[in-house]
Design a protein around this motif. Structure first.
Motif, PDB file in Angstrom:
ATOM      1  N   ARG A 218       0.818  -1.210   0.000  1.00  0.00           N
ATOM      2  CA  ARG A 218       0.000   0.000   0.000  1.00  0.00           C
ATOM      3  C   ARG A 218       0.852   1.261   0.000  1.00  0.00           C
ATOM      4  N   ALA A 219       2.175   1.091   0.177  1.00  0.00           N
ATOM      5  CA  ALA A 219       3.049   2.258   0.088  1.00  0.00           C
ATOM      6  C   ALA A 219       2.972   2.887  -1.295  1.00  0.00           C
ATOM      7  N   GLU A 220       2.670   2.063  -2.314  1.00  0.00           N
ATOM      8  CA  GLU A 220       2.534   2.583  -3.663  1.00  0.00           C
ATOM      9  C   GLU A 220       1.116   3.082  -3.938  1.00  0.00           C
ATOM     10  N   ARG A 221       0.143   2.637  -3.151  1.00  0.00           N
ATOM     11  CA  ARG A 221      -1.244   3.032  -3.416  1.00  0.00           C
ATOM     12  C   ARG A 221      -1.576   4.370  -2.760  1.00  0.00           C
ATOM     13  N   LEU A 222      -1.006   4.612  -1.615  1.00  0.00           N
ATOM     14  CA  LEU A 222      -1.186   5.895  -0.942  1.00  0.00           C
ATOM     15  C   LEU A 222       0.177   6.358  -0.459  1.00  0.00           C
ATOM     16  N   GLN A 223       0.638   7.478  -0.992  1.00  0.00           N
ATOM     17  CA  GLN A 223       1.978   7.952  -0.681  1.00  0.00           C
ATOM     18  C   GLN A 223       1.946   9.399  -0.227  1.00  0.00           C
ATOM     19  N   VAL A 224       3.014   9.767   0.467  1.00  0.00           N
ATOM     20  CA  VAL A 224       3.201  11.157   0.866  1.00  0.00           C
ATOM     21  C   VAL A 224       4.480  11.661   0.220  1.00  0.00           C
ATOM     22  N   ARG A 225       4.396  12.770  -0.488  1.00  0.00           N
ATOM     23  CA  ARG A 225       5.546  13.333  -1.182  1.00  0.00           C
ATOM     24  C   ARG A 225       5.727  14.799  -0.794  1.00  0.00           C
ATOM     25  N   ASP A 226       6.901  15.333  -1.132  1.00  0.00           N
ATOM     26  CA  ASP A 226       7.199  16.756  -0.936  1.00  0.00           C
ATOM     27  C   ASP A 226       6.883  17.215   0.488  1.00  0.00           C
ATOM     28  N   VAL A 227       7.385  16.476   1.477  1.00  0.00           N
ATOM     29  CA  VAL A 227       7.139  16.822   2.881  1.00  0.00           C
ATOM     30  C   VAL A 227       8.053  17.979   3.275  1.00  0.00           C
ATOM     31  N   SER A 228       7.470  19.007   3.886  1.00  0.00           N
ATOM     32  CA  SER A 228       8.235  20.137   4.389  1.00  0.00           C
ATOM     33  C   SER A 228       7.958  20.287   5.880  1.00  0.00           C
ATOM     34  N   THR A 229       8.289  21.435   6.436  1.00  0.00           N
ATOM     35  CA  THR A 229       8.056  21.644   7.866  1.00  0.00           C
ATOM     36  C   THR A 229       6.573  21.849   8.182  1.00  0.00           C
ATOM     37  N   ASP A 230       5.793  22.345   7.195  1.00  0.00           N
ATOM     38  CA  ASP A 230       4.391  22.677   7.487  1.00  0.00           C
ATOM     39  C   ASP A 230       3.400  22.169   6.443  1.00  0.00           C
ATOM     40  N   SER A 231       3.851  21.355   5.475  1.00  0.00           N
ATOM     41  CA  SER A 231       2.926  20.846   4.459  1.00  0.00           C
ATOM     42  C   SER A 231       3.443  19.540   3.876  1.00  0.00           C
ATOM     43  N   ALA A 232       2.551  18.842   3.152  1.00  0.00           N
ATOM     44  CA  ALA A 232       2.908  17.592   2.481  1.00  0.00           C
ATOM     45  C   ALA A 232       1.890  17.349   1.374  1.00  0.00           C
ATOM     46  N   MET A 233       2.327  16.604   0.353  1.00  0.00           N
ATOM     47  CA  MET A 233       1.449  16.260  -0.760  1.00  0.00           C
ATOM     48  C   MET A 233       1.022  14.804  -0.625  1.00  0.00           C
ATOM     49  N   LEU A 234      -0.285  14.564  -0.539  1.00  0.00           N
ATOM     50  CA  LEU A 234      -0.848  13.220  -0.477  1.00  0.00           C
ATOM     51  C   LEU A 234      -1.189  12.788  -1.906  1.00  0.00           C
ATOM     52  N   GLN A 235      -0.713  11.607  -2.279  1.00  0.00           N
ATOM     53  CA  GLN A 235      -0.936  11.115  -3.640  1.00  0.00           C
ATOM     54  C   GLN A 235      -1.439   9.678  -3.575  1.00  0.00           C
ATOM     55  N   TRP A 236      -2.421   9.341  -4.423  1.00  0.00           N
ATOM     56  CA  TRP A 236      -2.992   7.998  -4.389  1.00  0.00           C
ATOM     57  C   TRP A 236      -3.353   7.543  -5.796  1.00  0.00           C
ATOM     58  N   ARG A 237      -3.519   6.233  -5.919  1.00  0.00           N
ATOM     59  CA  ARG A 237      -3.999   5.681  -7.173  1.00  0.00           C
ATOM     60  C   ARG A 237      -5.512   5.877  -7.215  1.00  0.00           C
ATOM     61  N   PRO A 238      -6.064   6.259  -8.335  1.00  0.00           N
ATOM     62  CA  PRO A 238      -7.501   6.597  -8.405  1.00  0.00           C
ATOM     63  C   PRO A 238      -8.401   5.363  -8.319  1.00  0.00           C
ATOM     64  N   VAL A 239      -8.690   4.934  -7.097  1.00  0.00           N
ATOM     65  CA  VAL A 239      -9.511   3.731  -6.908  1.00  0.00           C
ATOM     66  C   VAL A 239     -10.973   3.973  -7.278  1.00  0.00           C
ATOM     67  N   LEU A 240     -11.374   5.232  -7.441  1.00  0.00           N
ATOM     68  CA  LEU A 240     -12.755   5.531  -7.842  1.00  0.00           C
ATOM     69  C   LEU A 240     -12.898   5.697  -9.351  1.00  0.00           C
ATOM     70  N   ALA A 241     -11.860   5.354 -10.093  1.00  0.00           N
ATOM     71  CA  ALA A 241     -11.922   5.501 -11.544  1.00  0.00           C
ATOM     72  C   ALA A 241     -13.098   4.689 -12.092  1.00  0.00           C
ATOM     73  N   GLY A 242     -13.972   5.340 -12.836  1.00  0.00           N
ATOM     74  CA  GLY A 242     -15.136   4.665 -13.403  1.00  0.00           C
ATOM     75  C   GLY A 242     -16.332   4.622 -12.485  1.00  0.00           C
ATOM     76  N   LEU A 243     -16.177   5.128 -11.259  1.00  0.00           N
ATOM     77  CA  LEU A 243     -17.281   5.132 -10.299  1.00  0.00           C
ATOM     78  C   LEU A 243     -17.642   6.578  -9.951  1.00  0.00           C
ATOM     79  N   THR A 244     -18.885   6.792  -9.570  1.00  0.00           N
ATOM     80  CA  THR A 244     -19.291   8.116  -9.088  1.00  0.00           C
ATOM     81  C   THR A 244     -18.986   8.201  -7.601  1.00  0.00           C
ATOM     82  N   GLY A 245     -18.520   9.335  -7.156  1.00  0.00           N
ATOM     83  CA  GLY A 245     -18.222   9.497  -5.739  1.00  0.00           C
ATOM     84  C   GLY A 245     -17.155  10.544  -5.519  1.00  0.00           C
ATOM     85  N   TYR A 246     -16.600  10.562  -4.318  1.00  0.00           N
ATOM     86  CA  TYR A 246     -15.577  11.529  -3.963  1.00  0.00           C
ATOM     87  C   TYR A 246     -14.665  10.914  -2.900  1.00  0.00           C
ATOM     88  N   TYR A 247     -13.574  11.630  -2.587  1.00  0.00           N
ATOM     89  CA  TYR A 247     -12.631  11.179  -1.561  1.00  0.00           C
ATOM     90  C   TYR A 247     -12.739  12.085  -0.341  1.00  0.00           C
TER      91      TYR A 247
END
Length: 523
Positions: A218-247
Motif C-alpha cells: 500500500r506504500a505505492e497506493r497511498l503515498q506522501v511526497r514533498d514533505v516540508s516543515t508545514d505541508s505535504a502532498m498526499l498522492q494515491w492511485r484513483p480507486v474511484l476511476a469509473g465510479l461516481t463518488g468523492y474522496y
C-alpha cells in the motif's frame, strides 16, 4: 448407532465452524493494496510431507483476507526442487475460490534444494514485468521465501539483484537456517521481514507477516511526497476511476500508543496529548492528489483517505509521515571513522554527538568472511568505542546506528581491516668464515611468512657508512645464507616479510681482523 450419529454431528459442526472462520476476513485487509506477491516455497526432499502441508495451510490462512484482481493483489507460487516449477502465475487467480483451490491441489517436488535456479526464474521471468507470468508494470513486487533453512545454496547474490530491481524480499525459516545469510537477503527492516518459527507455530506470525506485506504494497497506493516543515502532498492511485463518488481525507497528529485509529476518528480529535483537531478535506472522484497544509514541524502525522461511492464499499487507506524539523542539522551519525587499528582490536568513532536528540548508539560488527554478529550499545554522550577480540588480518563490516528521540533512526556502515600478525625474528647468528665471509643463520615462525629480507653495509669509524648498502630477498623456507667479499666491519640485518609489511628484524655486526681472528656480535 447413537455413537455414529454423534460422531457425524461433530464432523458437521467442525466443518461449519471452519468454513465460517475462513469466510470472515479482516476488513482492514480488503481493498488495502495493489501489487504482486510471489511465494517461493521450498518443497525439496528435506521438507517432510507434514511440514509441507503446514506451510500450505499457513499460506492459505495468510492470503485469505486479501482482495484479488487486476487492480488489487495478485499472487504467484514458485516451488523449489531439483527442477523448480511455477505452479501458477500472477494472472492465474483473481478470486479467493480459485486461489485456495490451487493451494489445496499443490504437490511437493522433492529432490534437491535448487534455490539458485528458482531465483533465476523469479528474476528473469516471474517477477519481470511482461515476462510471461503476469507481473504488472509500475506496481510494488514482493518475494516471500518459505524455507526449512537446509542447504539453500548461494542465495545472497541473486537476492541482492532482485532487491536492486526494486523487489522487496521477506523470509520465513522453519528450521535452523544461517541467520547471517538470511539477514543479508531480506529487505530492511530485518525485524519485520525475517521470521524464525517452528513449523507447528507458524500461525503466530500470520498477522505480522500480513501486515509487513500490506505495508510494502500500500506504500505505492497511498503515498506522501514533498514533505516540508508545514505541508505535504498526499498522492494515491484513483480507486474511484469509473465510479461516481468523492474522496474524504482526514489528517492529524498520529494517535498515541494504546489509542486506536477508530477511537480517534469517533471523537474527531487527535488522541495525542496536544488535543489538536483533525483536519478534513474532500476531493472529486477523478483526483489523485491533495495538499495537506497547516502542519507542525518535526511531528508524525496520520492521513486517512476514504473513497465514498454509492455503488461499491471501499475501505479507507492510511499512511503516516513525519514533517521536517525547523533545524536543518544533519542527523547523527553523519560520519564514521576507524583509528588505532591493531591485529585484535580497532577504535570506531562517529559524529556529530547530538546528545540532546540521540537516545543511544548501537554498534554492530561482523566479519565479511562469515561469522557471528556482535552488537554493543553505548550511551548518547559517547562518540567512540573499541571493538576487541577481533580476528587478525580480517575485514569487518561495522554499522553505527543512532536512535533519535523523535523516533527516527539513522545508520552508517564502514569496512574495517584488522592488521596482520607479524612476529619478530626469533634469533640471528653470524659465524665468520675466512677473512671476508660470514655465515648468517636465523630462526623465525613460518606462519604467514612470505620470505626474508637481508641487508648489509660496511661500517667505518664510529659507525659511519663506509660502503654501499646491499640487499637480498630469500624465500620463506630459507633459514641461512652466506655473504662474501664483505668489508672489515659489516652490519648484517634480517627481517621477516609478511603479506602486508615487514616484521621486526634483527641486526648483527661482523668484524674481520688482520691477525686472522674473526668474530661477530649482535648490534
Amino acid at each position: 448407532m447413537k455413537g455414529r450419529i454423534l460422531f457425524t454431528c461433530m464432523l458437521v459442526c467442525v466443518f461449519l465452524w471452519s468454513s465460517s472462520g475462513q469466510n470472515s476476513a479482516p476488513e482492514a485487509v480488503l481493498n488495502c493494496c495493489e501489487g504482486d506477491v510471489l511465494f517461493l516455497l521450498d518443497s525439496s526432499g528435506s521438507v517432510s510431507s507434514y511440514d509441507y502441508s503446514r506451510m500450505l495451510g499457513f499460506l492459505s490462512e495468510l492470503l485469505l483476507p486479501f482482495s484479488l484482481g487486476e487492480d488489487q493483489v495478485m499472487v504467484s507460487l514458485l516451488q523449489v526442487g531439483t527442477q523448480p516449477r511455477l505452479e501458477f502465475g500472477f494472472d492465474s487467480h483473481i478470486s479467493q475460490t480459485g486461489l485456495q483451490g490451487a493451494l489445496g491441489n499443490t504437490k511437493p517436488l522433492r529432490g534437491d534444494t535448487n534455490t539458485e535456479e528458482a531465483l533465476r526464474i523469479a528474476k528473469d521471468w516471474v517477477l519481470k514485468p511482461g515476462g510471461g507470468a503476469g507481473a504488472r508494470e509500475e506496481l510494488p513486487r514482493v518475494l516471500v521465501w518459505l524455507t526449512d533453512g537446509v542447504k539453500p545454496g548461494d542465495v545472497i547474490g541473486p537476492m541482492e539483484k532482485l532487491r536492486d530491481e526494486g523487489v522487496a524480499v521477506l523470509v520465513i525459516s522453519t528450521g535452523h537456517g544461517n541467520y547471517q545469510v538470511l539477514r543479508q537477503v531480506v529487505t530492511p527492516p530485518v525485524e519485520s521481514h525475517l521470521y524464525f518459527v517452528d513449523i507447528d507455530d507458524m500461525s503466530i506470525i500470520t498477522e505480522d507477516l500480513r501486515d509487513a506485506i500490506i505495508e510494502i504494497l500500500r506504500a505505492e497506493r497511498l503515498q506522501v511526497r514533498d514533505v516540508s516543515t508545514d505541508s505535504a502532498m498526499l498522492q494515491w492511485r484513483p480507486v474511484l476511476a469509473g465510479l461516481t463518488g468523492y474522496y474524504e481525507i482526514r489528517f492529524g497528529p498520529a494517535p498515541s500508543l494504546g489509542v486506536s485509529e477508530r477511537e480517534a476518528g469517533e471523537t474527531g480529535t487527535s488522541p495525542s496529548t496536544s488535543g489538536s483537531q483533525y483536519q478534513r478535506l474532500t476531493r472529486p472522484g477523478d483526483s489523485s492528489t491533495a495538499r495537506l497544509m497547516g502542519l507542525k514541524p518535526d511531528t508524525t502525522y496520520m492521513a486517512t483517505l476514504t473513497p465514498k461511492s454509492n455503488l461499491q464499499v471501499l475501505n479507507p487507506l492510511s499512511v503516516t509521515f513525519t514533517t521536517k524539523p525547523v533545524s536543518s542539522e544533519v542527523l547523527s551519525p553523519a560520519v564514521v571513522t576507524v583509528s588505532d587499528s591493531g591485529a585484535n582490536s580497532v577504535r570506531v568513532s562517529w559524529g556529530p554527538l547530538q546528545p540532546e536528540s540521540v537516545q543511544s548508539f548501537q554498534v554492530e560488527y561482523m566479519a565479511l568472511s562469515g561469522g557471528k554478529l556482535h552488537m554493543t550499545t553505548v550511551g548518547q554522550g559517547q562518540n567512540s568505542t573499541v571493538l576487541t577480540n577481533l580476528q587478525p588480518d580480517t575485514q569487518y563490516l561495522v554499522t553505527v546506528s543512532a536512535q533519535h528521540s523523535s523516533g527516527r533512526e539513522r545508520a552508517m556502515s564502514v569496512k574495517v581491516c584488522t592488521e596482520e600478525v607479524r612476529p619478530a625474528l626469533a634469533d640471528l647468528q653470524l659465524t665468520t668464515v675466512g677473512s671476508d665471509s660470514v655465515q648468517v643463520d636465523w630462526k623465525a615462525s613460518v606462519d604467514g611468512l612470505r620470505g626474508y629480507w637481508l641487508t648489509w653495509e660496511g661500517q667505518g669509524i664510529h659507525g659511519s657508512t663506509a660502503a654501499p648498502r646491499s640487499s637480498l630477498y630469500l624465500p620463506s623456507n630459507s633459514l641461512s645464507t652466506r655473504l662474501t667479499h664483505l668489508p672489515p666491519a659489516t652490519r648484517v640485518c634480517v627481517s621477516p616479510v609478511y603479506r602486508t609489511a615487514r616484521g621486526e628484524g634483527l641486526c648483527c655486526m661482523a668484524q674481520f681482523h688482520s691477525d686472522a681472528s674473526v668474530w661477530g656480535h649482535r648490534s
